[in-house]
Design a protein around this motif. Structure first.
Motif, short mmCIF file in Angstrom:
data_model
loop_
_atom_site.label_atom_id
_atom_site.label_comp_id
_atom_site.label_asym_id
_atom_site.label_seq_id
_atom_site.Cartn_x
_atom_site.Cartn_y
_atom_site.Cartn_z
N ASP A 1 0.83 -1.08 -0.14
CA ASP A 1 -0.21 0.38 0.09
C ASP A 1 0.68 1.34 -0.14
N ALA A 2 2.15 1.00 0.13
CA ALA A 2 3.38 2.40 0.72
C ALA A 2 3.88 1.65 1.07
N TYR B 1 7.22 1.28 -9.20
CA TYR B 1 6.12 0.68 -8.40
C TYR B 1 4.83 1.54 -8.79
N ARG B 2 4.94 2.95 -8.79
CA ARG B 2 3.66 4.10 -8.40
C ARG B 2 3.44 3.80 -6.95
N ARG B 3 3.85 3.20 -6.09
CA ARG B 3 3.07 2.96 -4.78
C ARG B 3 3.53 4.52 -4.03
N PRO B 4 2.68 5.04 -3.20
CA PRO B 4 2.89 6.13 -2.58
C PRO B 4 4.40 5.79 -1.23
N ILE B 5 4.88 6.69 -1.34
CA ILE B 5 5.84 6.83 -0.90
C ILE B 5 6.36 7.83 0.96
N PRO C 1 3.05 10.66 -4.84
CA PRO C 1 2.66 11.15 -3.94
C PRO C 1 4.80 10.75 -2.77
N SER C 2 4.78 11.73 -2.16
CA SER C 2 5.87 11.52 -1.49
C SER C 2 6.06 12.41 -0.21
N PHE D 1 -5.34 6.74 -9.51
CA PHE D 1 -4.03 7.48 -10.34
C PHE D 1 -2.54 6.95 -11.11
N LEU D 2 -2.10 6.58 -9.92
CA LEU D 2 -1.04 5.51 -9.51
C LEU D 2 -1.07 4.06 -10.76
#
Length: 402
Positions: free
Chosen positions: A60-61, A81-85, A112-113, A139-140
């Motif tokens: 998930d992140a 990976y286009r995952r929130p970081i 998102p970072s 979005f991701l």
């Protein structure tokens, strides 16, 4: 919530010196979240090995902890990976310095970072991403592609998100696998509903249908949610354009941009995924104190239409669509920046010296907007401008609202 954890250690440092700190960090995080990973990486080779052990697409992140400076190179690879970081930094060994550099790298690529420096901030950031999961996933997790190349006149195109590239050679293979009968069948109803057919003949229309079919099969085989195509390159070989195909796809709910522009495609994807609206991608053809003329040879078939040729080449099949009057938004994306303006569609024009679909938009301070926007192609979307701007800000864009 499933969280992937990766530690960065410089090649000049000894990883053993950081084992206790890393172990304590994972132990604390595991009390609140499901943790996977926990690797130390120093090189891109380490990154590739980590990929083989954990599928970060399923988390998930991702939490990146640069334990030292000099770790930006391998840690930045996790943007794929286009995952929130969440980047965790501490006051020692240039950890925070590396974290700030990484944060901007990810944000420039619309990942998102967040940078934090204590556990409470880390927990809050992860829970914040969990609250936004549905929005961020829309979005991701987009799968977008480009057929051919970006048109060479798009000199301001800046796009660093992952996408699938399909060569024109491959496109022509799909095109040749279609038949004239199939091509006519897919456009027959479209032709029948046209108010008028001006320049194109049956051969042009059949080619347009075959282009549509070829692209449709590419989308299925490559599992794409949307695409853009370097359309002008088709003219020399096929004596045809994909304008009608793009108009059909956009009306059907599949975002389709022309001239190989990925930024316009991104805006179309956002309009469709979050508002279920098609977007009209147009050139700014003229402007005055309180109006803009937007024109292009393809537009979503959501109103009455005339079938025309493509304006610049005089070949292929373009469309002159009577898009609805009323309130809308004008959107321009370039990289991390976005411009949004509130407009009203007040009518159509029919100059023989512009692309086929021509819309007149009322806009306050049009000249200020022209001076401040980010390039030519703009998207007309029938959504509220403030709502659109708020969403773009949530997704990580720097938004200028007019």
């Amino acid at each position: 919530m499933k969280v992937g954890v990766v530690f960065g250690v410089s090649e000049l440092a000894n990883p053993k010196a950081f084992e206790k700190k890393a172990s304590e960090f994972i132990t604390g995080l595991a009390k609140e979240f499901e943790v996977v990973g926990g690797f130390f990486i120093s090189t891109r080779k380490d990154f590739r090995e980590a990929k083989e052990e954990v599928n970060f697409n399923e988390v998930d992140a991702i939490v990146l902890y640069p334990l030292t400076g000099g770790t930006e190179g391998p840690l930045k690879e996790f943007f794929v990976y286009r995952r929130p970081i969440v980047i965790y930094g501490d006051p020692f060994n240039n950890s925070l310095a590396a974290g700030i550099e990484l944060r901007e790298y990810f944000r420039d690529r619309l990942v998102p970072s967040t940078l934090v420096k204590d556990f409470n901030e880390l927990k809050a950031a992860l829970l914040g991403y969990e609250d936004m999961k549905e929005t961020l996933d829309k979005f991701l997790r987009m799968r977008i592609g480009i057929i051919g190349r970006v048109s060479p006149w798009l000199i301001n195109e800046k796009f660093e998100l992952p996408y699938t590239k399909i060569s024109l050679k491959k496109f022509y293979e799909y095109y040749e696998a279609t038949t004239e009968a199939e091509g006519w069948k897919v456009v027959e109803e479209i032709v029948g509903k046209a108010i008028e057919i001006k320049e194109p003949d049956r051969e042009d229309l059949v080619k347009a249908g075959r282009i549509y079919l070829a692209i449709k099969r590419i989308l299925e085989d490559y599992r794409l949610d949307g695409f853009t195509i370097g359309c002008f390159d088709l003219i020399g070989k096929l004596k045809a354009t994909p304008c009608l195909a793009l108009a059909m796809f956009n009306a059907e709910g599949i975002p389709a941009a022309c001239e190989g522009e990925l930024n316009a495609l991104m805006g179309m994807m956002i309009a469709r995924r979050f508002f279920d609206r098609p977007a009209f991608m147009g050139n700014i053809a003229d402007y005055g104190e309180s109006h803009i003329i937007l024109a292009h040879c393809t537009a979503p078939l959501i109103g009455k239409y005339i079938i025309r040729s493509h304006f610049e080449s005089g070949m292929g099949v373009g469309v002159d669509v009577q898009l609805p009057k009323g309130k809308a938004s004008l959107l321009k994306i370039r990289g991390r920046k976005a411009v949004v303006a509130s407009v009203e569609v007040v009518g159509q024009e029919h100059s023989n010296f512009r692309c086929r679909t021509q819309l007149k938009l009322r806009i306050e301070d049009a000249m200020d907007f022209i001076d401040g926007t980010l390039g030519n192609h703009h998207l007309l979307v029938y959504v509220d401008s403030e709502e659109l701007a708020d969403l773009l800000s949530e997704l990580g864009f720097e938004v200028m609202l007019y």
